[in-house]
Design an enzyme around this catalytic site. Structure first.
Site, PDB file in Angstrom:
ATOM      1  N   CYS A1135       0.838  -1.203   0.000  1.00 21.42           N
ATOM      2  CA  CYS A1135       0.000   0.000   0.000  1.00 21.42           C
ATOM      3  C   CYS A1135       0.877   1.259   0.000  1.00 21.42           C
ATOM      4  O   CYS A1135       1.552   1.534  -0.973  1.00 21.42           O
ATOM      5  CB  CYS A1135      -0.983  -0.037   1.165  1.00 21.42           C
ATOM      6  SG  CYS A1135      -2.354   1.107   0.935  1.00 21.42           S
ATOM      7  N   HIS A1260      -3.592  -5.576   0.920  1.00 22.89           N
ATOM      8  CA  HIS A1260      -3.017  -5.791   2.261  1.00 22.89           C
ATOM      9  C   HIS A1260      -3.077  -7.254   2.699  1.00 22.89           C
ATOM     10  O   HIS A1260      -3.999  -7.633   3.428  1.00 22.89           O
ATOM     11  CB  HIS A1260      -3.806  -4.968   3.282  1.00 22.89           C
ATOM     12  CG  HIS A1260      -3.548  -3.505   3.244  1.00 22.89           C
ATOM     13  ND1 HIS A1260      -2.498  -2.912   3.910  1.00 22.89           N
ATOM     14  CD2 HIS A1260      -4.204  -2.501   2.610  1.00 22.89           C
ATOM     15  CE1 HIS A1260      -2.534  -1.592   3.709  1.00 22.89           C
ATOM     16  NE2 HIS A1260      -3.557  -1.321   2.925  1.00 22.89           N
ATOM     17  N   GLU A1262      -1.280  -8.594   4.994  1.00 22.22           N
ATOM     18  CA  GLU A1262      -1.031  -8.653   6.440  1.00 22.22           C
ATOM     19  C   GLU A1262      -2.303  -8.423   7.257  1.00 22.22           C
ATOM     20  O   GLU A1262      -2.354  -8.765   8.436  1.00 22.22           O
ATOM     21  CB  GLU A1262       0.043  -7.614   6.820  1.00 22.22           C
ATOM     22  CG  GLU A1262      -0.419  -6.166   6.955  1.00 22.22           C
ATOM     23  CD  GLU A1262      -0.684  -5.426   5.652  1.00 22.22           C
ATOM     24  OE1 GLU A1262      -0.957  -4.214   5.686  1.00 22.22           O
ATOM     25  OE2 GLU A1262      -0.631  -6.065   4.559  1.00 22.22           O
TER      26      GLU A1262
END
EC number: 6.3.5.3
Length: 1295
Positions: A1135, A1260, A1262
């Protein structure tokens, strides 16, 4: 000296077309518009050629600069002189971090070049009015005029008010001049106090008194004595609220005395980095839950974006400033406004009653306000997971006869939950000599009078004072301050914070006296030690301004070096402005003028000011029964689905990040079709457990126009039926925030408020076992204006918004409205017991009626039984789907469940009474549950055990296909295709998106909703999700080090560290300030990961300011270049980290073909759960995953891949450097919105280097490495989601 530098185009083509269309509609002959950014640099010394080139490069961001010289009349829009924009603060920070110390300040304007026919002066004024926000901006007609932005004025001294000479009149005059909103008895109090002190008051002292004692801050009405219909009442409103705590204190750790309330949480592993080593790890301890809900109504009516943004920001600060420092976690937001009247989509019930000039329209509020609130939460890094939206504006016959009722003064609700350590719940002691600190940004001449201004009905104060109430937001600054607070509480017993409050209404004039007084001390302060960006401010302006993103703290003198170190590392500004004294006295010295603007005993300021008595009369509403003539069910369905309160809320949901923290277990979007119908929001308590927290909202304000108490009871009931959808257990675990909005002084409303508070505080909540440990009141919900020769008033209904919060036993057991088409039964639990009242319903509203009898809590024992029964069924896993009945009634409940399940409904309402309209549209409490047909008997038995046998009705089943059919006794009552209903329900969101965003994107999204063949999100994996490829390497005990890199404004680093931690790495917290100061280098790391967020608030292009602070610093540049050239290293940018690394191409081998990432095609921040495909590429992190198709969290405003030309794109593709692409639900690579949320060509959303060692991606992984944090997932997934494979691949690569 000022330098002017041209910037990139400021408006996309569709924005220019919208402006031209608006001018055309206003009959203004504007032919063309070109707009570009212009930068103004205020320099303290000339720049040499290299420095000048560096500044030019710094200010080169976004789309390519125009090569032509613009044509037409120039209108330059800049921030108002005397203010400093958030853009300026952040851009100046970047310039300084890049070594350009000669830059005092950077500021930015938009230069509009307009070619037009002959326009009169008045018409040009109309044009300029369209181009700027008069509350925050000004218009110049030459670029050089921007010099005024940097004009400095000499400081002005404090002014004295001649009370001793002129007597009481001097105070009356000051009251009006300064907009203090002081009552008569307060003027008497001040006259007496200063006469006894034998001196004249200073303006700053009066202002400080007014802020500290405003209704906004002191809650005079809630603490008042009451006489109703001549009878003295036994309790104040606040005492009745506190009664809920006295009856049910269970699980409450802190109530009524701090910035937020605290309840018991779960024992979990809180994950954070060690102060000394920077190494992240889990810390097993209780994560207690704090909760707070604020309103920010007045500023939102004046200027919606900053009003809503600072509303969210202030509530976040309240959470962080709880106890001795806490961690805000997840947010909620809500809006009540008058009718939208969307141009071209006006609804038959929307009459235009006019409005005051000084406030904006409901449509403006709902266009700008939600964006402001979302932008603050997004940039701060807090997911916004819950909300409500109501429109109401009508001439009705209520308690006070026929009058206008509606939300010209809107409700802007901002709330949330956070976590706090057990030993930090209570504030510490302030020692004599403790240092008094302001943490956060500088004082600025903004937001003056907010506390007093929001305590007045709109229209009572001077319009110039309304200008002064406008605030400005800088969430990235607040994030830096919160990082300091986090570092402090993470130190445990060594936490340097003794006491903390946030700075809100009244600025330091309210916060500092409150801080020292609450700590049992006085304080002496130095005015000129307060950080200030505007030297010309008067003492009053410095002390009383409401500059946001500030906290006041007491820090022990010997802990100051530690606190200083933490602030410097996080680049959070702070100033020591005073120290605590034994004597309960407040003194403020002014070094510049060597005088004392404030010199007061604390008890004059915060002592026993006169107590209010409310002597009021009861009025009863006499509504007429609903007139049914001409109402058909088919017409009613379409109208009700178009009512914004009922209609789809996607336009309010996808603008807000709902995945940051990696701890979101249930957001608004439900199921494979991502439909915004969740009952409640749920977060995990940590990154290693299934314990959690839940939030839900209940609100039924229009009912108060008929019955004050019923409206309040229904708000509690609805919050309960919403939050029941997750596994909580004992009802005493649920705690409520009550936010009360009323037009105090309006005939009947005060007595109604007393009735409503009594119904909830003395009766319903104690009977249910619910506690209200926190809340807020806003008592001036009325606007007045002149419409022609007529004086008009718009008064809001008495509005109670209940927010429910609870600890969750197992977040995996949350039930959604998503229907299944397996053999099933739908059961309605009707807590209305067949009353089917239609008063003050959505149905009544869309036919411009109020009705007579509203819904109510019919049986408290059954409501409690309902909650307990649903909890038992949730724990037994007996429910397939659950949705409460609320606005729009049973019809809407069934429709929303069908939308979420993408299925049909075959319903039978024969048992619900002969009045079909009432059966379908009443809004009595209750819910529809879906159970397996085989479980129906057992479920009905559980409901009967809880006293609900007479409330349960079998109402049919969910079926495959597209038909939505309701029958009774074999007769069709209503039949329509589910797709048609879905489209009707979506039309409000579509029209709002067309107005606000790129209309082409809005059209594409709306079109997709009418596709019945859409299979929804789905998963195809080319690997075994349960295989841990890192396990053999973890077993060796070796834990390679990963540098978890963050810059100021980055907010996704903790979940990133946790994902690498799980894969066998030692994750180390590395701040860019560590690298720039030489405290840390990259030589000891095997992996570098740059995390997501908003570095520098994305002001010089997303990630570009961060990249330039590396590129323009020789030593740090070499550090990065060396790392990227070192074999056996891996790097990941996600990002904001992806955007940053794409700007480091000159340092990264094999990245020459990488694209830039620019503004999304929608021109909007996009938070989506998007389907991507892993493509064949050299990426070492994606090895073994090629061909997989799975959803992933997306949250960005600038994620669109930009290539130089077709040849560049072809080269990127042919080299095989594309690693991920967006695909639609059919598995095809797509550029169609919203399956492709940013418009990237060929769906590209991740790229890698030729060696595969560095991979950058916009989505994303994570945030979704745990299954439980995926918005939707196949039921057979275990603890780990498929994206965990990336992190395990990293560990495997290092061997």
């Amino acid at each position: 000296m000022m330098e002017i530098l041209r910037g990139s185009p400021a408006l996309s083509a569709f924005r220019i077309n919208k402006l031209l269309a608006r001018f055309q509609a206003a009959r203004l002959l504007v032919h063309t518009i070109y707009a570009e950014y212009v930068h103004f640099a205020d320099l303290n010394a000339p720049l040499n050629d290299d420095e000048h080139a560096q500044l030019e490069r710094l200010l080169k961001y976004g789309p390519a600069l125009a090569s032509h010289a613009p044509q037409g009349k120039l209108l330059l829009v800049t921030p108002r002189p005397g203010t400093i924009s958030p853009w300026s603060s952040k851009a100046t920070d970047i310039a300084h971090n890049c070594g350009l110390q000669q830059v005092n300040r950077l500021e930015r304007g938009v230069a509009y070049y307009i070619e037009a026919g002959t326009l009169t002066n008045e018409q040009w004024q109309q044009v300029t009015a369209e181009l700027h926000d008069r509350m925050m901006e000004t218009v110049f007609f030459a670029l050089d005029d921007a010099e005024q932005l940097f004009a400095h004025h000499q400081p002005t001294p404090v002014t004295s008010v001649d009370l001793l000479g002129q007597g009481r009149q001097a105070l009356i005059d000051a009251n009006l001049r300064l907009g203090l909103a002081l009552a008569e008895d307060e003027i008497d109090y001040l006259q007496d106090a200063f006469t006894r002190l034998g001196r004249n008051p200073n303006d700053i002292e009066l202002y400080m008194f007014a802020q500290a004692n405003s209704e906004h801050c002191r809650h005079k009405i809630f603490n008042a004595d009451w006489v109703i219909d001549g009878e003295q009442q036994p309790k104040s409103l606040f005492k009745m609220i506190k009664n809920t705590f006295e009856t049910t204190p269970d699980h409450v750790l802190s109530a009524y005395k701090d910035n937020a309330a605290v309840m018991e949480g779960s024992e979990v592993g809180r994950y954070f980095a060690d102060h000394e080593t920077g190494r992240y790890d889990f810390h097993q301890e209780p994560a207690h839950i704090l909760m707070k809900v604020e309103t920010h109504n007045h500023p939102t009516a004046i200027s919606p974006w900053p009003g809503a943004a600072t509303g969210s920001g202030g509530e976040i600060r309240d959470e962080g400033a709880t106890g001795r420092g806490a961690k805000p976690k997840a947010g909620l937001v809500g809006f009540s406004v008058s009718n939208l009247r969307i141009p071209g989509f006006e609804q038959p019930w929307e009459e235009d009653f006019g409005k005051p000039e000084r406030i904006v329209t409901a449509l403006d509020i709902m266009t700008e306000g939600p964006l402001g609130g979302a932008a603050f939460n997004n940039e701060f890094g807090r997911p916004a997971l819950n909300g409500y939206f109501r429109t109401y504006e009508e001439k009705v016959n209520s308690h006070n006869g026929e009058e206008l009722r509606g939300y010209h003064k809107p409700i802007m609700l901002a709330g949330g939950i956070g976590n706090i350590r057990a030993d930090h719940v209570q504030k510490g002691e302030i020692n004599v000599g403790a240092k008094l600190v302001v943490l956060g940004g500088p004082a600025m001449n903004i937001g003056l009078g907010g506390g007093a201004a929001s305590s007045m009905a709109s229209g009572q104060s001077d319009a110039d004072l309304d200008f002064a109430s406008v605030q400005r937001d800088n969430p990235e600054m607040e994030r830096r301050c919160q990082e300091v607070i986090d570092r402090c509480w993470q130190l445990g017993d060594a936490n340097p914070i003794l006491f903390i409050h946030d700075v809100g209404a009244g600025g330091l004039s309210n916060a500092m006296p409150e801080l020292v007084s609450d700590g049992g001390r006085g304080g002496k302060f130095e005015l000129r030690d307060i950080l200030s960006d505007e030297p010309g401010m008067s003492p009053l302006e410095i002390w009383c301004n409401e500059s946001q993103e500030r906290y006041v703290l007491a820090v022990a003198a010997d802990q100051l070096p530690l606190f200083d170190e933490l602030c410097k590392r996080e680049r959070a500004p702070y100033a020591v402005i005073g120290e605590a004294t034994e004597e309960l006295h407040l003194s403020l010295h002014d070094r510049h003028f060597d005088n004392q603007p404030i010199d007061l005993p604390l008890d004059v300021l915060l002592g026993k000011t006169p107590k209010m008595t409310r002597d009021v009369q009861t009025l009863k509403a006499k509504g007429d029964a609903l007139a049914r003539e001409g109402i058909t069910i088919a017409d009613a369905v379409k109208r009700v689905l178009h009512l914004p309160t009922v209609a789809e809320k996607t336009f309010l949901v996808t603008i807000g990040d709902r995945s940051v923290t990696g701890m979101v277990a249930r957001d608004q979007m439900v199921g494979p079709w991502q439909v915004p119908v969740a009952n409640c929001a749920v977060t995990t308590a940590s990154l290693d457990s299934y314990y959690g927290e839940a939030m839900a909202i209940g609100e039924r304000a229009p009912v108060a126009l008929l019955d004050f108490a019923a409206s309040a009871r229904l708000a509690v009931g609805e919050a309960l039926t919403n939050i029941a959808a997750t596994q909580i257990g004992d009802i005493k675990r649920i705690k409520l925030s009550a936010n009360w909005m009323a037009a105090a002084g309006h005939p009947g409303e005060d007595a109604g408020l007393y009735e409503a508070v009594k119904a909830v505080g003395e009766e319903l909540c104690p009977a249910l076992g619910l506690t209200i440990p926190v809340g807020k009141d806003s008592m001036s919900m009325k606007t007045r204006w002149q419409e022609g020769n007529e004086e008009r008033e718009m008064t809001s209904p008495l509005s109670l918004v209940i927010s429910a919060f609870a600890r969750v036993e197992d977040v995996r057991h949350t039930i959604t409205p998503q229907l299944s088409t397996e053999d099933n039964a739908l059961l309605l639990i009707d807590l209305g017991k067949g009353n089917n009242a239609l008063g003050a319903t959505a149905l009544a509203q869309v036919y411009r009626q109020l009705g007579d009898k509203p819904a109510d809590v019919r049986d408290v024992a059954q409501l409690k039984g309902f909650y307990d029964a649903i909890q038992a069924l949730v724990a037994q896993r007996k429910l397939l789907a659950y949705h409460d009945r609320s606005d729009g009634g049973l019809l809407v409940t069934l429709a929303e469940m069908a939308f979420a399940g993408h299925c049909g409904i075959d319903a039978d309402i024969a048992t619900l009474g002969d009045d079909r309209l009432a059966a379908l549209f009443n809004e009595e409490l209750g819910a529809v549950i879906q159970v397996r047909a085989a479980d129906r008997e057992a479920v009905e038995a559980v409901l009967a055990q809880h006293g609900l046998a007479d409330c349960v009705h079998y109402v049919g089943q969910a079926v495959s296909g597209d038909r939505f059919v309701i029958t009774a006794n074999g007769q069709t009552v209503f039949s329509e295709s589910r797709t048609t209903l879905r489209v009707w329900w979506a039309e409000t969101t579509w029209q709002m998106q067309r107005l606000r965003d790129n209309p082409e994107c809005a059209d594409q999204e709306h079109q997709a909703k009418s596709n019945d063949a859409d299979p929804g999100l789905n998963v195809k994996l080319s690997f075994d999700i349960n295989e841990d490829v890192a396990a053999p390497f973890i077993a060796t005990g070796a834990r390679p080090k990963v540098a978890v890199l963050r810059e100021q404004g980055v907010n996704s680093h903790v979940e990133m560290a946790a994902a690498f931690h799980r894969a066998g790495f030692d994750a180390i917290d590395v701040h860019m300030s560590d690298l720039l100061a030489g405290r840390t280098g990259l030589e000891g790391f095997h992996v570098l990961v740059a995390c997501g967020g908003f570095s520098y608030g994305d002001v010089l292009g997303a990630g570009e300011g961060w990249a330039k602070s590396i590129l323009f610093n020789d030593r740090v540049r070499d550090e990065f270049a060396t790392f990227f050239h070192r074999p056996q290293t891996l790097a990941l940018g996600v990002c904001n980290g992806c955007q940053m690394m794409s700007n480091l191409r000159e340092l990264i081998p094999g990245s020459e073909l990488w694209p830039r990432f620019v503004r999304n095609t929608s021109d909007r921040f996009e938070a989506r759960f998007s389907l991507v495909e892993v493509t064949q590429s050299p990426s070492l992190l994606l090895q073994g995953m090629v061909g997989s198709q799975m959803p992933i969290a997306v949250s960005h405003g600038e994620g669109r891949v930009e290539v130089r030309d077709a040849a560049h794109l072809a080269a990127l593709e042919s080299k095989g450097l594309v690693a991920l692409r967006y695909v639609d639900n059919f598995g095809k690579v797509t550029e169609t919105y919203p399956a492709n949320p940013n418009g990237s060509p060929n769906g590209i959303t991740a790229v890698t280097t030729e060696s595969g060692r560095v991979t950058i991606m916009m989505p994303h992984p994570e945030r979704v490495f745990r299954t439980v944090s995926n918005s939707w997932h196949p039921e057979n997934w275990g603890e780990d989601g498929p994206w965990m494979r990336i992190f395990r691949n990293a560990r495997k690569q290092l061997g």
